[in-house]
Design an enzyme around this catalytic site. Sequence first.
Site, mmCIF file in Angstrom:
data_model
loop_
_atom_site.group_PDB
_atom_site.id
_atom_site.type_symbol
_atom_site.label_atom_id
_atom_site.label_comp_id
_atom_site.label_asym_id
_atom_site.label_seq_id
_atom_site.Cartn_x
_atom_site.Cartn_y
_atom_site.Cartn_z
ATOM 1 C CD GLU A 1 -30.910 24.258 50.684
ATOM 2 O OE1 GLU A 1 -30.713 23.034 50.887
ATOM 3 O OE2 GLU A 1 -29.847 25.061 50.586
ATOM 4 C CD GLU B 1 -30.745 19.989 47.402
ATOM 5 O OE1 GLU B 1 -29.861 19.814 48.347
ATOM 6 O OE2 GLU B 1 -30.953 20.966 46.826
#
Length: 646
Positions: free
Chosen positions: A218, A292
Amino acid sequence: MGSLPYTSCCLAWKGIVGIFFLPIILSGFASCPKHEDGKVTWSSCRSNWSHLNPLTLKKRSEGLVGRCAHFTLEGHKFLIFGGSIHYFRMPREYWRDRLLKLKACGFNTVTTYIPWNLHEPERGQFYFSGNLDMEAFVLLAAKIGLWVILRPGPYICAEVDLGGLPSWLLQDPNMKLRTTDKGFVEAVDKYFDHLIPRVIPLQYHRGGPVIAVQVENEYGSFNKDKDYMSYVKEALLKRGIVELLLTSDNEKEIEQGSVEGALTTVNMDSFKEKFFSRFRQMQRNKPILVMEYWTGWFDSWGRKHHVKSADEVEQTVSELINREISFNAYMFHGGTNFGFINGAVYFGMHKGVVTSYGRYYDAVLTEAGDYTEKYFKLRKLFASISEKPLPLSPQHTLKTVYPSVRPSHFLPLWEVLQYLNEPVKSHIPVNMENLPINNGSGQSFGFVLYETSICSGGYLHAEVHDIGQVFLNYTILGVLNEKVQDLFIPNFTECQLLRILVENQGRVNFSWKIQDERKGLIGPVKINNVSLEGFTIYSLEMKMSFFQRLRSANWRPVSVRYLGPAFYLGTLKAGSFPRDTFLRLPGWVSGFVFINGHNLGRYWNIGPQETLYLPGVWLHPGDNEIILFEKISSGSHIYSTGLPKL
């Protein structure tokens, strides 16, 4: 073929493989007719990846590859049905049970982070045994028939302390985390020099189950250094990573977090058709992987519990499968933030993540590995598209209720200091990370007690992270935190001992705030604007060795309710065959529970978590030592229950 347009590329590739490999490709998905909107008609389409199994697939030449709209594995069309399980969030004895349940549900891949801060808690001291034996976890997954995607960071988020970065990195105030800063790169290089050689033999091309490796995590939301992601990618490649590389970012930041040479993947909470249309335009000729898919969300202390319905999860997964989109359920099994490993969030105020990461992430399996409605719905969905029957689900993990425990003895914190390691003497306060302990690596977790003598009252000022209880000798005067930095001390006659007990409630694990997450007292402590000097600093890390020394202490019998920080000793009687249970602590306020030296994590009466998970494998037949460190005031009993409570 890289210069061909999307449709031409796909058609060209299909033409090539149609000549040579058509029977192989169709063996992954048998005859999958589609509607005009791209949906697959699953009633006439069945998946059969039984031959794509790490146990049986011996001849290997081509690993996981992204071709046009789908992945292939050894030339076979392959959809990733992944589930996240963190080996470091459960006792090693339960790894097999959780992985078997993942396989039985219909998943074919397990994903896991690798936490740098737990594997290298001190500079140059590496730990890969017990619950931290990453290699054993990966090899066990292979034996069960699961592929593996590794997420080695160096930053992982994962709602762990400092996002998995070791706290000793904070010793240098000029170091820029998650950048190509010289000091940070040197630390990452040394860590990767130790970690990656462990990963190399686990890779697909070496006969292992690892089919992909993630580059950082991320980074699009951080995005402080345009060269950083290239550095991490090259750091993996030059050390021998040969499998598919990928990045992982939220929808709005995928472009900022991507890097050439790695597949861009996305993290999201639901199926979004418009986003996927844009994503396909952004990353042409590549399959989509939702790295995710959030099956729930984590909780923090003092806030309400997050939930996501099983119907919503089933619907989203069904939509992803219908579009032949690979995905990873985050979390399949969340486990527990045992010890002090929990992270924190900061949205105007610091909030620590609760101890339970399974129950409170609303995962497919509960914190204790129990089945949920989500599990049964997903298993039914996967079974409906599987050409072969799914494996039988393992039996339910039995729980039990033990007799309540009434602590028989206690020790005020002040009487425990002699059993701690030698205190640090310092002219000025020293923050936790810069204490000269642990071979120069400072203190990562727990509490720090600062003591100094004062001879007059007045207005006390101190910057405390995260929360500090202020005492004059043994009497509590008040509490300091990030918002409250001033406290009035009444006048007194003779010199007194000023004590400040500071708790690290978890370092922020996300955003630029990680740069400033030093704990303890930060800067000078002043009374009436005059800096105090001459500090004695005690480190309360509460490691196993500390509790071994504490057994020789002269404990006091419990008679009346005690106000103030103290340790409480009791005996939990587990009978002949210990099983899992949950502990409930009504009347207690805030602290930690230790069973036979194992730290079960934080309890706090502000909720939302009201019980602590106690794995049966940490209990002995018969009597078990239970110690509570309570910060505020004692309750009377510790209760056992067969169910977790919100």
